[in-house]
Design an enzyme around this catalytic site. Sequence first.
Site, PDB file in Angstrom:
ATOM      1  N   ALA A 134       0.854  -1.192   0.000  1.00  0.00           N
ATOM      2  CA  ALA A 134       0.000   0.000   0.000  1.00  0.00           C
ATOM      3  C   ALA A 134       0.887   1.238   0.000  1.00  0.00           C
ATOM      4  O   ALA A 134       2.109   1.146  -0.127  1.00  0.00           O
ATOM      5  CB  ALA A 134      -0.928  -0.017   1.213  1.00  0.00           C
ATOM      6  N   SER A 135       0.260   2.400   0.133  1.00  0.00           N
ATOM      7  CA  SER A 135       1.002   3.650   0.014  1.00  0.00           C
ATOM      8  C   SER A 135       1.959   3.891   1.177  1.00  0.00           C
ATOM      9  O   SER A 135       2.995   4.519   1.002  1.00  0.00           O
ATOM     10  CB  SER A 135       0.026   4.820  -0.090  1.00  0.00           C
ATOM     11  OG  SER A 135      -0.846   4.836   1.029  1.00  0.00           O
ATOM     12  N   VAL A 136       1.619   3.372   2.351  1.00  0.00           N
ATOM     13  CA  VAL A 136       2.433   3.629   3.539  1.00  0.00           C
ATOM     14  C   VAL A 136       3.360   2.467   3.861  1.00  0.00           C
ATOM     15  O   VAL A 136       4.492   2.675   4.302  1.00  0.00           O
ATOM     16  CB  VAL A 136       1.526   3.929   4.749  1.00  0.00           C
ATOM     17  CG1 VAL A 136       2.336   4.028   6.042  1.00  0.00           C
ATOM     18  CG2 VAL A 136       0.754   5.223   4.527  1.00  0.00           C
ATOM     19  N   ALA A 137       2.910   1.234   3.646  1.00  0.00           N
ATOM     20  CA  ALA A 137       3.693   0.068   4.062  1.00  0.00           C
ATOM     21  C   ALA A 137       3.354  -1.129   3.189  1.00  0.00           C
ATOM     22  O   ALA A 137       2.439  -1.074   2.355  1.00  0.00           O
ATOM     23  CB  ALA A 137       3.411  -0.244   5.536  1.00  0.00           C
ATOM     24  N   GLN A 138       4.095  -2.212   3.395  1.00  0.00           N
ATOM     25  CA  GLN A 138       3.777  -3.477   2.734  1.00  0.00           C
ATOM     26  C   GLN A 138       3.959  -4.615   3.727  1.00  0.00           C
ATOM     27  O   GLN A 138       4.567  -4.450   4.786  1.00  0.00           O
ATOM     28  CB  GLN A 138       4.644  -3.693   1.496  1.00  0.00           C
ATOM     29  CG  GLN A 138       6.115  -3.895   1.732  1.00  0.00           C
ATOM     30  CD  GLN A 138       6.893  -3.939   0.411  1.00  0.00           C
ATOM     31  OE1 GLN A 138       6.566  -3.258  -0.560  1.00  0.00           O
ATOM     32  NE2 GLN A 138       7.943  -4.754   0.361  1.00  0.00           N
ATOM     33  N   VAL A 139       3.416  -5.793   3.372  1.00  0.00           N
ATOM     34  CA  VAL A 139       3.362  -6.922   4.299  1.00  0.00           C
ATOM     35  C   VAL A 139       4.122  -8.118   3.736  1.00  0.00           C
ATOM     36  O   VAL A 139       3.982  -8.450   2.550  1.00  0.00           O
ATOM     37  CB  VAL A 139       1.896  -7.318   4.594  1.00  0.00           C
ATOM     38  CG1 VAL A 139       1.843  -8.518   5.531  1.00  0.00           C
ATOM     39  CG2 VAL A 139       1.145  -6.134   5.202  1.00  0.00           C
ATOM     40  N   LYS A 153       4.501  -6.135   8.834  1.00  0.00           N
ATOM     41  CA  LYS A 153       4.202  -4.913   8.096  1.00  0.00           C
ATOM     42  C   LYS A 153       5.374  -3.955   8.249  1.00  0.00           C
ATOM     43  O   LYS A 153       5.801  -3.665   9.368  1.00  0.00           O
ATOM     44  CB  LYS A 153       2.916  -4.275   8.627  1.00  0.00           C
ATOM     45  CG  LYS A 153       2.417  -3.082   7.837  1.00  0.00           C
ATOM     46  CD  LYS A 153       1.051  -2.637   8.357  1.00  0.00           C
ATOM     47  CE  LYS A 153       0.462  -1.530   7.514  1.00  0.00           C
ATOM     48  NZ  LYS A 153      -0.911  -1.158   7.979  1.00  0.00           N
ATOM     49  N   ASP A 287     -11.844   1.277   8.022  1.00  0.00           N
ATOM     50  CA  ASP A 287     -11.379   0.982   6.660  1.00  0.00           C
ATOM     51  C   ASP A 287     -11.795  -0.438   6.282  1.00  0.00           C
ATOM     52  O   ASP A 287     -10.969  -1.277   5.942  1.00  0.00           O
ATOM     53  CB  ASP A 287      -9.857   1.144   6.596  1.00  0.00           C
ATOM     54  CG  ASP A 287      -9.349   1.281   5.163  1.00  0.00           C
ATOM     55  OD1 ASP A 287     -10.171   1.574   4.268  1.00  0.00           O
ATOM     56  OD2 ASP A 287      -8.134   1.098   4.938  1.00  0.00           O
TER      57      ASP A 287
END
Length: 519
Positions: A134-139, A153, A287
């Site tokens: 995503a725009s802020v982080a990834q998993v 994350k 969300d």
Amino acid sequence: MFRAARHLGSLARIGWHLARHDALFPLRNIVGLTPFLRVARWVRPPAEIVVGLREGQRLALALQQLGPSFIKLGQALSTRSDLIGEEVAADLSTLQDNIPAFPGSEAVAVIEAEMGVPLSQRFSRFEPVAVAAASVAQVHFATTTDGTEVAVKVLRPGVEQAFARDLDLLLWLAEQLERFQSMRRLKPVEVVGRLAESVSFEMDLRLEAAAAAELAQNFANDRDFRVPAVDWLRTSRRVLTTERIRGVPVGDRAALVAAGHDPKDIVSKAAGAFFAMVFRDGFFHADLHPGNLFVAADGAIVAVDFGIMGRLDRRHRFYLADMLLGFLTGNYRQVAEVHFDAGFVPASESIDAFTQACRSIGEPLMGQPLEKISVARLLSQLFQITRTFKMETQPQLLMLQKTMVLAEGLGRLLDPTVNMWALSRPLVEDWMAINRSGPARAMLTAGEALAGLERLPALMGDFERLLRQLSHGGLSLDPETVRAIRGSESGRNPMIWPLWIAALALAAMAIAQLVAATH
């Protein structure tokens, strides 16, 4: 001057991009910009990919391609149907953070920097390919040194600086827009401010971990809704580690049916969980798009991604319950009285006129099949008419409205014949019967009175200090008044005793209310 020049260059690029997507319509109400918009459309004709799309769909596509900060801006605007219109807000609510992943080696570097030890001392296995970005982080999926399967994350490298740069541009642009009278009602500076507040919260994954832990505690005894446990040893500001969950994405109806799950049962569980979050706890996942919900093998719904959460205090929960039941039963006077009693609509406005406006919203719903009724749309229309009656914006309710839009979309995706709000109605009515009964209200009033009494000593101390400061602050006081304020040599102030007598009277009243409430 340098800031303006830099932002003007960025603005030209953004305008060019919006023109390509035929998404310059938010600017058409600004006096003097109409010729510019016509020229922009002529110089940069819309691309074929946007032909036939609605305005909101074109804007959503443009924002998604502009990058992470603008995706967040679109998500923030999706809560403001009172400002941009119901249809555009609904289209923007579909924005998802579908961003390309960054290399796994960079994720490892972030983890090791945060943990202060080599990766192998925390994880026996770490999958370098991200499973979600995503725009802020990834998993990434991983296994801890004690054999537990987890999801890790990781914040994007440089994401704080990138968002700070873009937010400065958006704030500058908002400041310019507010110079135009026609744009002030949209409150662009306030919108960007709330966006910055939301982004700053998401930049510290410890806060998200705390939100997950609180939600998990609230549902500790619930078999139908679960939250993955947080691994605090492997969590820091830029890294969040939780247990790995296994399940079917709630948005994949065919896979759910193939796995033996009943879509109607899932909608029912989702409605119950949503009711509990909003009314029972006043703390909800804000969300709830399909990518953040899964169905486990035992049928429980499991939520992930707790970066955006909402809160409702007891007063707003009472307001929401009274308002919804008023609309569903056709009692529009009750809806109006709720708004006036809560102070949302100024007393100077006409309650009869507001009742009539509420009727204009509710009457089209009467007699309609339950599956045709949208509570999110009802709230959206209500927020739009309240602007006419000088109702101030309620940020908590705007976030809730966005969540309702997502939840309703999820329910209709699973089973279009089921209305999750109809499923929640008995729960809301039972909650109201318990929490809005005479004894419950008396207990609440008594509790508030006792809480006020607990603050009285501090208030009295502040008041006494204020009196002493006044006696030395150059004010013209006669000697007798000064002596009275100073009190005796022990420092006691005889002028305070009447206030303590009043405090004791309040205590007696609170105790009397408490006794009455228990009988």
